[in-house]
Design a protein around this motif. Structure first.
Motif, PDB file in Angstrom:
ATOM      1  N   THR A  97       0.797  -1.252   0.068  1.00 40.01           N
ATOM      2  CA  THR A  97       0.049  -0.060  -0.115  1.00 40.01           C
ATOM      3  C   THR A  97       0.814   1.243  -0.055  1.00 40.01           C
ATOM      4  O   THR A  97       0.558   2.231  -0.835  1.00 40.01           O
ATOM      5  CB  THR A  97      -0.806   0.057   1.241  1.00 40.01           C
ATOM      6  OG1 THR A  97      -1.737  -1.218   1.319  1.00 40.01           O
ATOM      7  CG2 THR A  97      -1.606   1.194   1.148  1.00 40.01           C
ATOM      8  N   GLY A  98       1.991   1.152   0.951  1.00 43.50           N
ATOM      9  CA  GLY A  98       2.878   2.301   0.993  1.00 43.50           C
ATOM     10  C   GLY A  98       3.283   2.502  -0.322  1.00 43.50           C
ATOM     11  O   GLY A  98       3.679   3.689  -0.825  1.00 43.50           O
ATOM     12  N   ILE A  99       3.888   1.611  -0.942  1.00 49.12           N
ATOM     13  CA  ILE A  99       4.584   1.636  -2.314  1.00 49.12           C
ATOM     14  C   ILE A  99       3.678   2.400  -3.392  1.00 49.12           C
ATOM     15  O   ILE A  99       4.012   3.080  -4.135  1.00 49.12           O
ATOM     16  CB  ILE A  99       5.290   0.273  -2.757  1.00 49.12           C
ATOM     17  CG1 ILE A  99       6.440  -0.071  -1.830  1.00 49.12           C
ATOM     18  CG2 ILE A  99       5.769   0.531  -4.015  1.00 49.12           C
ATOM     19  CD1 ILE A  99       6.968  -1.365  -2.015  1.00 49.12           C
ATOM     20  N   GLY A 100       2.497   1.745  -3.343  1.00 51.43           N
ATOM     21  CA  GLY A 100       1.413   2.066  -4.331  1.00 51.43           C
ATOM     22  C   GLY A 100       1.327   3.477  -4.210  1.00 51.43           C
ATOM     23  O   GLY A 100       1.047   4.338  -5.257  1.00 51.43           O
ATOM     24  N   ILE A 101       1.071   4.098  -3.228  1.00 54.63           N
ATOM     25  CA  ILE A 101       0.817   5.606  -2.842  1.00 54.63           C
ATOM     26  C   ILE A 101       2.121   6.357  -3.278  1.00 54.63           C
ATOM     27  O   ILE A 101       1.826   7.784  -4.179  1.00 54.63           O
ATOM     28  CB  ILE A 101       0.639   5.859  -1.390  1.00 54.63           C
ATOM     29  CG1 ILE A 101      -0.759   5.187  -0.958  1.00 54.63           C
ATOM     30  CG2 ILE A 101       0.563   7.470  -1.274  1.00 54.63           C
ATOM     31  CD1 ILE A 101      -0.917   5.431   0.542  1.00 54.63           C
ATOM     32  N   VAL A 102       3.210   5.885  -3.193  1.00 52.90           N
ATOM     33  CA  VAL A 102       4.400   6.653  -3.410  1.00 52.90           C
ATOM     34  C   VAL A 102       4.630   6.536  -4.834  1.00 52.90           C
ATOM     35  O   VAL A 102       4.773   7.704  -5.525  1.00 52.90           O
ATOM     36  CB  VAL A 102       5.706   5.915  -2.861  1.00 52.90           C
ATOM     37  CG1 VAL A 102       7.063   6.708  -3.407  1.00 52.90           C
ATOM     38  CG2 VAL A 102       5.907   6.226  -1.398  1.00 52.90           C
ATOM     39  N   LEU A 103       4.083   5.496  -5.624  1.00 54.40           N
ATOM     40  CA  LEU A 103       4.318   5.403  -7.118  1.00 54.40           C
ATOM     41  C   LEU A 103       3.424   6.657  -7.658  1.00 54.40           C
ATOM     42  O   LEU A 103       3.856   7.347  -8.701  1.00 54.40           O
ATOM     43  CB  LEU A 103       3.909   4.152  -7.488  1.00 54.40           C
ATOM     44  CG  LEU A 103       5.261   3.087  -7.612  1.00 54.40           C
ATOM     45  CD1 LEU A 103       4.543   1.674  -7.992  1.00 54.40           C
ATOM     46  CD2 LEU A 103       6.489   3.546  -8.370  1.00 54.40           C
ATOM     47  N   ILE A 224       3.292   2.627 -16.898  1.00 56.57           N
ATOM     48  CA  ILE A 224       3.843   1.405 -16.079  1.00 56.57           C
ATOM     49  C   ILE A 224       3.491   1.869 -14.545  1.00 56.57           C
ATOM     50  O   ILE A 224       2.868   0.933 -13.802  1.00 56.57           O
ATOM     51  CB  ILE A 224       5.170   1.030 -16.364  1.00 56.57           C
ATOM     52  CG1 ILE A 224       5.305   0.564 -17.612  1.00 56.57           C
ATOM     53  CG2 ILE A 224       5.614   0.190 -15.222  1.00 56.57           C
ATOM     54  CD1 ILE A 224       6.802   0.385 -18.106  1.00 56.57           C
ATOM     55  N   LEU A 225       3.958   3.143 -14.261  1.00 53.99           N
ATOM     56  CA  LEU A 225       3.930   3.441 -12.945  1.00 53.99           C
ATOM     57  C   LEU A 225       2.635   3.653 -12.357  1.00 53.99           C
ATOM     58  O   LEU A 225       2.196   3.056 -11.181  1.00 53.99           O
ATOM     59  CB  LEU A 225       4.744   4.912 -12.522  1.00 53.99           C
ATOM     60  CG  LEU A 225       6.280   4.837 -12.817  1.00 53.99           C
ATOM     61  CD1 LEU A 225       7.037   6.100 -12.981  1.00 53.99           C
ATOM     62  CD2 LEU A 225       6.774   3.825 -11.681  1.00 53.99           C
ATOM     63  N   LEU A 226       1.632   4.231 -13.183  1.00 48.23           N
ATOM     64  CA  LEU A 226       0.224   4.379 -12.720  1.00 48.23           C
ATOM     65  C   LEU A 226      -0.552   3.202 -12.450  1.00 48.23           C
ATOM     66  O   LEU A 226      -1.198   2.941 -11.579  1.00 48.23           O
ATOM     67  CB  LEU A 226      -0.504   5.127 -13.791  1.00 48.23           C
ATOM     68  CG  LEU A 226      -0.118   6.880 -13.841  1.00 48.23           C
ATOM     69  CD1 LEU A 226      -0.607   7.524 -15.041  1.00 48.23           C
ATOM     70  CD2 LEU A 226      -0.621   7.670 -12.595  1.00 48.23           C
TER      71      LEU A 226
END
Length: 235
Positions: A97-103, A224-226
């Motif tokens: 979840t944290g990585i998703g928000i940062v991305l 890719i990032l989104l």
């Protein structure tokens, strides 16, 4: 259905990795977590990513930025142990979840035309973050992708340098994973099944790379990032 999902993941991620220099771990790891536990998904990803990097680097090594590569490797050494500690001790869902928000936040900044000035310290920091994410969740790409996209690096140099870095980071991360959390027969059976798909993706991805403009390449980067950020949050 599980076999179909597995085939689709590996083939598409292989094409993406070969044509852009990024994408296999970013695309494959979240989806592999649909059908494998975290240890299995990460180790399958590490081995297949290592195969792809090894197969491609010989042809494009002339485009590698060796000075940047050295800084990334040195920086990653501090992140590798942090990543395995996070993997062993942290809740994998909170980590994703944290990585998703940062991305998503950083991708938004890039879409808004943020320009990151490359610095010596920045190279080391990005290497460290990449090392942490590799042993932590098997995804070294996001920090590199964001950093290089922001600096508007040419796609040939970007692809070659990241692949050379992956040869190191995937090899060391796989060794750390096996030593600290172990492995099993199912992982290596799945890897054997995936190898033909990987080589098919290598061929198709090389054809695609020849027809990708710098503008299209950047759109791929943002996409890719989104996609990955949204998927991690939903998952």
């Amino acid at each position: 259905m599980t076999i179909f999902i597995f085939i689709s993941i590996i083939l598409f991620a292989s094409i993406l990795q070969t044509s852009t220099g990024f994408g296999f771990s970013i695309m494959a790891t979240p989806f592999l977590l649909m059908i494998f536990n975290p240890m299995e998904a990460i180790q399958i990803n590490l081995v297949l990513s290592l195969v792809i990097s090894s197969a491609l680097i010989a042809k494009i090594r002339k485009d590698v930025d060796t000075d940047l590569l050295k800084k990334l490797i040195i920086g990653s050494l501090s992140g590798l142990p942090i990543g395995i500690i996070l993997f062993i001790s942290a809740d994998i869902n909170k980590l994703k979840t944290g990585i998703g928000i940062v991305l998503l936040l950083l991708t938004l900044l890039l879409v808004l035309n943020l320009r990151i000035k490359r610095t010596k310290r920045g190279d080391f920091v990005v290497g460290g973050l990449s090392g942490t994410l590799t042993t932590g969740i098997g995804m070294p790409g996001p920090p590199l992708l964001l950093y290089f996209a922001g600096t508007a690096m040419q796609k040939e140099t970007l692809r070659a340098t990241t692949l050379a870095f992956y040869l190191f980071i995937y090899s060391v991360s796989l060794l750390i994973q096996v030593l600290f959390v172990g492995t099993n027969k199912g992982i290596w059976t799945s890897i054997g099944m995936a190898l033909p798909l990987v080589f098919a993706g290598l061929y198709l991805g090389q054809l695609l790379f020849r027809h990708i403009s710098q503008k299209t390449f950047r759109i791929f980067t943002y996409g890719i990032l989104l996609f990955t950020g949204v998927y991690l949050l939903i998952k």
